[in-house]
Each structure stands twice: as structure tokens, then as C-alpha cells.
Design a protein around this motif. Structure first.
Motif, PDB file in Angstrom:
ATOM      1  N   LEU B  15       0.810  -1.227   0.000  1.00 26.81           N
ATOM      2  CA  LEU B  15       0.000   0.000   0.000  1.00 26.81           C
ATOM      3  C   LEU B  15       0.843   1.278   0.000  1.00 26.81           C
ATOM      4  N   ASN B  16       2.158   1.130   0.080  1.00 29.10           N
ATOM      5  CA  ASN B  16       3.013   2.310  -0.091  1.00 29.10           C
ATOM      6  C   ASN B  16       3.105   2.735  -1.549  1.00 29.10           C
ATOM      7  N   ARG B  17       2.591   1.898  -2.448  1.00 24.31           N
ATOM      8  CA  ARG B  17       2.676   2.240  -3.883  1.00 24.31           C
ATOM      9  C   ARG B  17       1.281   2.436  -4.476  1.00 24.31           C
ATOM     10  N   LYS B  18       1.194   3.480  -5.284  1.00 27.39           N
ATOM     11  CA  LYS B  18      -0.090   3.860  -5.882  1.00 27.39           C
ATOM     12  C   LYS B  18      -0.724   2.702  -6.666  1.00 27.39           C
ATOM     13  N   LYS B  19       0.116   2.055  -7.451  1.00 23.15           N
ATOM     14  CA  LYS B  19      -0.351   0.944  -8.279  1.00 23.15           C
ATOM     15  C   LYS B  19      -1.107  -0.093  -7.442  1.00 23.15           C
ATOM     16  N   TYR B  20      -0.551  -0.424  -6.287  1.00 22.57           N
ATOM     17  CA  TYR B  20      -1.189  -1.437  -5.447  1.00 22.57           C
ATOM     18  C   TYR B  20      -2.360  -0.873  -4.653  1.00 22.57           C
ATOM     19  N   ARG B  21      -2.278   0.414  -4.328  1.00 25.41           N
ATOM     20  CA  ARG B  21      -3.444   1.009  -3.660  1.00 25.41           C
ATOM     21  C   ARG B  21      -4.665   0.907  -4.576  1.00 25.41           C
ATOM     22  N   GLU B  22      -4.418   1.167  -5.863  1.00 26.80           N
ATOM     23  CA  GLU B  22      -5.538   1.109  -6.803  1.00 26.80           C
ATOM     24  C   GLU B  22      -6.023  -0.320  -6.999  1.00 26.80           C
ATOM     25  N   LYS B  23      -5.084  -1.234  -7.105  1.00 31.57           N
ATOM     26  CA  LYS B  23      -5.456  -2.641  -7.305  1.00 31.57           C
ATOM     27  C   LYS B  23      -6.237  -3.177  -6.097  1.00 31.57           C
ATOM     28  N   GLU B  24      -5.733  -2.854  -4.914  1.00 33.73           N
ATOM     29  CA  GLU B  24      -6.358  -3.372  -3.693  1.00 33.73           C
ATOM     30  C   GLU B  24      -7.541  -2.509  -3.244  1.00 33.73           C
ATOM     31  N   GLN B  25      -7.650  -1.310  -3.820  1.00 36.03           N
ATOM     32  CA  GLN B  25      -8.708  -0.360  -3.411  1.00 36.03           C
ATOM     33  C   GLN B  25      -8.688  -0.102  -1.899  1.00 36.03           C
ATOM     34  N   ARG B  26      -7.466   0.045  -1.398  1.00 42.28           N
ATOM     35  CA  ARG B  26      -7.258   0.320   0.022  1.00 42.28           C
ATOM     36  C   ARG B  26      -6.122   1.316   0.166  1.00 42.28           C
ATOM     37  N   PHE B  27      -6.086   1.986   1.301  1.00 42.85           N
ATOM     38  CA  PHE B  27      -4.984   2.894   1.587  1.00 42.85           C
ATOM     39  C   PHE B  27      -4.776   2.978   3.095  1.00 42.85           C
ATOM     40  N   VAL B  28      -3.693   3.661   3.486  1.00 40.47           N
ATOM     41  CA  VAL B  28      -3.279   3.672   4.884  1.00 40.47           C
ATOM     42  C   VAL B  28      -3.428   5.068   5.483  1.00 40.47           C
ATOM     43  N   VAL B  29      -3.983   5.128   6.671  1.00 38.12           N
ATOM     44  CA  VAL B  29      -4.026   6.367   7.460  1.00 38.12           C
ATOM     45  C   VAL B  29      -3.060   6.172   8.621  1.00 38.12           C
ATOM     46  N   GLU B  30      -2.121   7.086   8.780  1.00 35.06           N
ATOM     47  CA  GLU B  30      -1.069   6.894   9.779  1.00 35.06           C
ATOM     48  C   GLU B  30      -1.097   7.983  10.846  1.00 35.06           C
ATOM     49  N   GLY B  31      -0.808   7.588  12.081  1.00 31.13           N
ATOM     50  CA  GLY B  31      -0.717   8.561  13.176  1.00 31.13           C
ATOM     51  C   GLY B  31      -1.910   8.485  14.106  1.00 31.13           C
ATOM     52  N   GLU B  32      -1.695   8.776  15.376  1.00 30.32           N
ATOM     53  CA  GLU B  32      -2.720   8.576  16.392  1.00 30.32           C
ATOM     54  C   GLU B  32      -3.957   9.453  16.162  1.00 30.32           C
ATOM     55  N   ARG B  33      -3.726  10.749  16.013  1.00 29.28           N
ATOM     56  CA  ARG B  33      -4.854  11.662  15.854  1.00 29.28           C
ATOM     57  C   ARG B  33      -5.632  11.364  14.567  1.00 29.28           C
ATOM     58  N   ALA B  34      -4.880  11.081  13.496  1.00 29.06           N
ATOM     59  CA  ALA B  34      -5.517  10.821  12.198  1.00 29.06           C
ATOM     60  C   ALA B  34      -6.374   9.559  12.260  1.00 29.06           C
ATOM     61  N   VAL B  35      -5.861   8.500  12.898  1.00 24.46           N
ATOM     62  CA  VAL B  35      -6.640   7.262  13.009  1.00 24.46           C
ATOM     63  C   VAL B  35      -7.874   7.509  13.868  1.00 24.46           C
ATOM     64  N   GLU B  36      -7.702   8.194  14.974  1.00 27.43           N
ATOM     65  CA  GLU B  36      -8.850   8.553  15.816  1.00 27.43           C
ATOM     66  C   GLU B  36      -9.918   9.281  15.010  1.00 27.43           C
ATOM     67  N   GLN B  37      -9.446  10.250  14.219  1.00 21.32           N
ATOM     68  CA  GLN B  37     -10.392  11.063  13.448  1.00 21.32           C
ATOM     69  C   GLN B  37     -11.200  10.230  12.460  1.00 21.32           C
ATOM     70  N   VAL B  38     -10.516   9.380  11.704  1.00 20.44           N
ATOM     71  CA  VAL B  38     -11.267   8.620  10.698  1.00 20.44           C
ATOM     72  C   VAL B  38     -12.202   7.611  11.362  1.00 20.44           C
ATOM     73  N   VAL B  39     -11.803   7.106  12.528  1.00 19.50           N
ATOM     74  CA  VAL B  39     -12.697   6.195  13.249  1.00 19.50           C
ATOM     75  C   VAL B  39     -13.904   6.966  13.771  1.00 19.50           C
ATOM     76  N   GLU B  40     -13.632   8.139  14.349  1.00 17.53           N
ATOM     77  CA  GLU B  40     -14.713   8.921  14.950  1.00 17.53           C
ATOM     78  C   GLU B  40     -15.696   9.478  13.928  1.00 17.53           C
ATOM     79  N   ASN B  41     -15.159  10.013  12.820  1.00 16.40           N
ATOM     80  CA  ASN B  41     -16.093  10.687  11.919  1.00 16.40           C
ATOM     81  C   ASN B  41     -16.878   9.706  11.029  1.00 16.40           C
TER      82      ASN B  41
END
Lengths: 256, 256
Positions: B15-41
């Protein structure tokens, strides 16, 4: 063109650290476009330009400025970027402005309360210069405005805005005594929406730290607070980036 | 909490590469506040949360989401940051919006013509979401909106704005046929100052590449151009940062 001396190389190594930038009263501008800009706009005293051996110096207009060559290895060591463009310049740090010089001025002054991201600081400086701010006050805890990445982020605007560093509370009290109004950019409930803020000809705009905003001490000082409201239904977006927020206020105030 | 499986580790590496993000249709959110935010919202489908062994998982509210442990060495390898905070989440990529869905909408759409800096792209997305834009169109040559640094720069706003990627000219022609007006943000002489721009209820705002601005092809297409003017005497500041410029226009349009 001559080779850089050992003393020059020592100086370049030192200038990567704030302590030595202050002691030497010099800083580094890195990158082809940035060096061209500071040479062209003539706002800074550019002392020496250093290039990597492979760099085609005739492509860059240096006017009267001495150009020295650095070995590739040394250039890579002293450069701040991972992929340096092969050119940097040592500039004299302009004198700080004194608050007495601002007493009879009017317009906008921007103050940063612990802005830590160099990209944000450089962008704030660039935008403040664009909208004709009178000065930038970098409060304690703010990243050094002569940090290499801040300088790059200003895109050549370094030197176009007078800088004042120090304790914000002390500086604000002095400015207030000469008619400046302090406005704190803050998202809280007590803040007045930017749309309805009444213009003031002597306004100091304060932007806070990226994560924590403006310090408690300042927030509880009873000074005016202003905010930029989200569109209805956008409450899930937590906040605006600090540089974005201050830039919108600068634009708004340029309309007054 | 269980240890991450080999397949999960493989996926994280990909998932560090665009090609695979598109193939897998997934991506990574990194960091404590950012993960909290996406979970909360709750705007994104957060599939799995991964933490470093030393991370105190009870400090973070994960609700119903499965948490897996990664060895420190592997965490450092798959993380995008140099000093990771020890937590990241794998999210499903939302479906792209189709231009047909935008045909009967009104408001503002933001389009990026080869915005390359991930920090700028993330900030544009964050600001566009704040001001209630209807969508972000990422033209060819723009950095992937699911690039880890873009996602971090959105500060949790990823997922709050529908995304459309593709050829700007093709998309613009379709949008124009349903009443959208394209406005190119450009500093040139032919551009109308933002202050005097007449509001339009269906506006696509286009911001160009950081160094080169909007592509020649689009600039010569006869579409409306708008600009933000510097203060008098500030001509030595070359330009505004791309994210700053579009944000000021978004603010201005939110006043219409």
C-alpha cells in the motif's frame, strides 16, 4: 570561479544550526529558483554563491556576486535537501525591526504563537508579504524563520518582510499602547466569525500552533478572538491548516 | 489483540505504492490523531488498525475495529513517516464520484491540474471539505489523493469529499454541458481580479501546478481566468502558494 575555502565550508556546516545562524548573523538560501529570486529582488545582502562542480553556473544570473565551487560530497553534506539542485547562497540576516518602528505604522502585523512546521512558517511569511503586512512577529516556540526549509517555503519572499522575535505578551502590550489591536485566530465559541469582524487600521493577527492553537495564557487574556466558520454540515472536518486560516484573514483584511 | 498475519504485512508493504493502492482499493491512514479522526467521523470504512508492540492501545478509541500488533521493525518499514507514532489503519478506498452525479448539483468543485506536492494536495482537500465543496477533481499529473502524506495533510478530512480522477478537459466539457462554469486560477494579465468576479452557482475552480501553474492547453482554452492580486508595492513576492490561493477563492465564494 574559485574553490570554496575551508573556512567557508566550516561556515556552511554551522549554518544548518539556529545557534550558529544567530551567532554568525547569516543564513542559507538553497535551490536554483530561490537563489535567482533573492539575487534579482535585491532585498537581501547575498554574500557568496556556492555551486556543486557539475552545476552549469552560466545558466544562473549572479550579477556581481562571487561564486565558489564545492565538491559534490561536501555540497551534499551542507545542503538541507535530500536531492539538492547544486546551488546555494549565503546571505546576511537582516536586522530585526524594533517595536518602536511599528508604533506609528498602520496596517496588518502577523504574529505566530509556536508555529512549528517550517513549511507553514514559510508559507505564512510568503502570504503576509504578498498582502503587504508590516512585519512578522515570531513568538517563542516558533520555528526559526531562517531555517533552511522555512526559507525555501517562502519562495523568495525572505527579506521582504521585517521580522521581530520575542515574547508575544511583552510585544503585544507595547503595541497596544500605541493603538494596535490584537486579534487571536481561534476556533472556539467565544470567537467572532470573520465575516462580521469590524475592520481596524492597526491589527495584529495571531495564529497559533498547528496542533494546539494559541496558548492558554494568550487565549485567556481577554483579547479579541476571530474565527473562520466551516460550511454548514462540514463539522466533521476538524480545522483549517494554520497557514490557510491566517491567509484567508489576510485576504479578508486586504478588502477593508 | 492478535499479531498481524503475513498476508496483512504483505498488504501493508504494497500500500506504499499507488499501483497497489488502486489494485487493492485500500490505503493507509497513519498517526494517532488521524486514526482517531477517521474512526470517529465514520466517513471511511476502517478495516484494520495496526499498532506497534509498544503502543498503548487502550489510549485509543477503536470501537468495533480489529487491532493487530506489528513488530517494531516491520512497523518502521511499512510506515511512511520517519518517526512513526506507532499506529496506522487500513481503509477501503471510497468509490469515485461519477460526473453524472455532479450534473444537477450546484456549488463549488475544486480541480487540481498537476498539483504535485502531497502537503499541498492534502491541504487543498482539507480546505475544500471545510468550505463544503461538492467534489475534488484530481487531473492527470496530480499526486494520488491516497498517498500517505496527502492523507496525513488532510488531517482527517480524507473521505469527506467525493473524488474524481481523470483528464480535466474531458471532464470539464461534460460539466460545462450541464451548466458548470470553469474558472482558472492564474496570475496572468488576462485574469480578472477575484474581488470583481461575478458569482456563479455552479463553479469549478481550477488550481495549477506549484511551479508552472495551469497547463498551456487549458489556459488557451478561452475559459474564464481569475487572480488574487498582491498589495501595492509587493511585486517582489513572486506568487502565492497554490493551496493558499485556492483557499482564498474558496473563502471568497463561500461569501457569495
Amino acid at each position: 570561479m574559485r574553490n570554496a575555502s575551508n573556512n567557508e565550508i566550516k561556515l556552511l556546516r554551522k549554518l544548518n544550526r539556529k545557534k550558529y545562524r544567530e551567532k554568525e548573523q547569516r543564513f542559507v538560501v538553497e535551490g536554483e529558483r530561490a537563489v535567482e529570486q533573492v539575487v534579482e529582488n535585491g532585498l537581501l545582502d547575498v554574500e557568496t554563491v556556492f555551486v556543486q562542480e557539475r552545476f552549469k553556473v552560466q545558466d544562473v544570473r549572479f550579477k556581481e556576486i562571487e561564486v565558489c565551487v564545492l565538491e559534490d560530497e561536501i555540497f551534499a553534506e551542507v545542503a538541507d535537501t535530500d536531492n539538492p539542485q547544486g546551488i546555494l547562497a549565503v546571505c546576511a540576516m537582516p536586522d530585526e525591526i524594533q517595536y518602536e518602528q511599528l508604533a506609528d505604522e498602520s496596517g496588518i502585523i502577523v504574529a505566530t504563537d509556536a508555529i512549528q512546521d517550517p513549511g507553514n512558517m514559510g508559507t505564512i511569511l510568503r502570504t503576509a508579504a504578498w498582502f503587504g503586512a508590516k512585519a512578522l512577529i515570531a513568538g517563542k516556540g516558533s520555528v526559526d524563520v531562517y531555517h533552511p526549509k522555512v526559507v525555501r517555503s517562502t519562495a523568495g519572499a525572505t527579506g521582504s518582510l521585517p521580522i521581530l522575535t520575542g515574547d508575544l505578551e511583552e510585544i503585544f502590550e507595547k503595541l497596544e499602547s500605541s493603538g494596535w489591536q490584537i486579534m487571536l485566530l481561534d476556533g472556539g465559541d467565544a470567537a467572532e466569525p470573520l465575516r462580521s469582524v469590524h475592520p481596524n487600521k492597526k491589527t495584529v493577527l495571531v495564529v497559533g500552533n498547528e496542533g494546539n492553537g494559541i496558548s492558554e495564557k494568550l487565549l485567556s487574556s481577554g483579547r479579541k478572538k476571530i474565527k473562520i466558520e466551516p460550511a454548514a454540515g462540514q463539522e466533521k472536518v476538524e480545522s483549517l491548516n494554520a497557514a490557510i486560516a491566517i491567509s484567508i484573514v489576510l485576504w479578508k483584511m486586504s478588502e477593508w
